[in-house]
Design an enzyme around this catalytic site. Sequence first.
Site, PDB file in Angstrom:
ATOM      1  N   ASP A  24     -67.210  10.603  71.831  1.00 59.26           N
ATOM      2  CA  ASP A  24     -68.868   9.808  70.743  1.00 59.26           C
ATOM      3  C   ASP A  24     -69.278   9.496  71.409  1.00 59.26           C
ATOM      4  O   ASP A  24     -69.311   9.837  73.096  1.00 59.26           O
ATOM      5  CB  ASP A  24     -68.203   8.898  69.704  1.00 59.26           C
ATOM      6  CG  ASP A  24     -69.138   8.398  68.575  1.00 59.26           C
ATOM      7  OD1 ASP A  24     -70.021   9.440  68.429  1.00 59.26           O
ATOM      8  OD2 ASP A  24     -68.690   7.639  68.175  1.00 59.26           O
ATOM      9  N   ASN A  72     -69.436  17.311  59.733  1.00 61.33           N
ATOM     10  CA  ASN A  72     -70.720  17.219  60.535  1.00 61.33           C
ATOM     11  C   ASN A  72     -71.335  18.034  60.285  1.00 61.33           C
ATOM     12  O   ASN A  72     -73.076  18.554  61.071  1.00 61.33           O
ATOM     13  CB  ASN A  72     -70.177  17.935  62.471  1.00 61.33           C
ATOM     14  CG  ASN A  72     -69.311  16.709  63.251  1.00 61.33           C
ATOM     15  OD1 ASN A  72     -68.768  16.748  64.179  1.00 61.33           O
ATOM     16  ND2 ASN A  72     -69.782  15.609  63.136  1.00 61.33           N
TER      17      ASN A  72
END
Length: 252
Positions: A24, A72
């Site tokens: 991340d 996503n």
Amino acid sequence: MPSGPDHIGTGTAPVPLHVAIIMDGNGRWAKARRQIRTFGHKAGVDALRKTISAAPGLGVTHMTVFAFSTENWRRPATEVSDLMGLLKAFIRSDLDRLAREGVCVRIIGDVAGLPADIRECVDEAHQRTRDNSHFFLQVALNYGAQADILEAAKTFALQVKSGEAALDDLTPERFGGLLSTSGLPPLDLLIRTSGEHRLSNFLLWEAAYAEFVFQDVLWPDYDGVSLKAALDEFRRRERRFGAVEASDVASA
């Protein structure tokens, strides 16, 4: 040393055999440099290379990385396209090296839902590296833990319906064997970078007894040094898996 809830350790934990990473911070890394998000994703691929290269020397034999989640797809189409292109480029450019170094590459997730060219890359990676055993790299691509658990539940329900299994046959071990991560050692350590403290629908079943380490470093800055820091933190933990030491009971 064995890992998982069947092993009750004392003192510091051993080297984790299976490490998972939520990679991340690519977007924030790029924003801090006044660049578009794709710039951060490209740097993130380089960080992945460094981390994979460092892992075996640090005692890690299995690694699962979160590359693209089922959620996503909600990102802008251009970013999704760029991410898919980077994943394809990574497989194409690194597959020879990974195969040569004895890395077994395994893609988990809804592969059928990926573009055709990505599916071809996935198939090639599986075929080229399936017999390797020096290091196991599992890439979660178009993956969501809740969906994986639901599919496992449906599979077992169909086994019961067909008479292949009985309801009482269901155990945590059997259910875990129906997940896309089956065949790997129990998850010892789950790392998330960028300072966020969420699982984000990643390895929810597998993380039941894992240790969590959250690091403030943004993923593009990650490397072997960062991984070693996470492993050092893991070693300072005492893993009891719900049990207590006899001395603790006596003093209670």
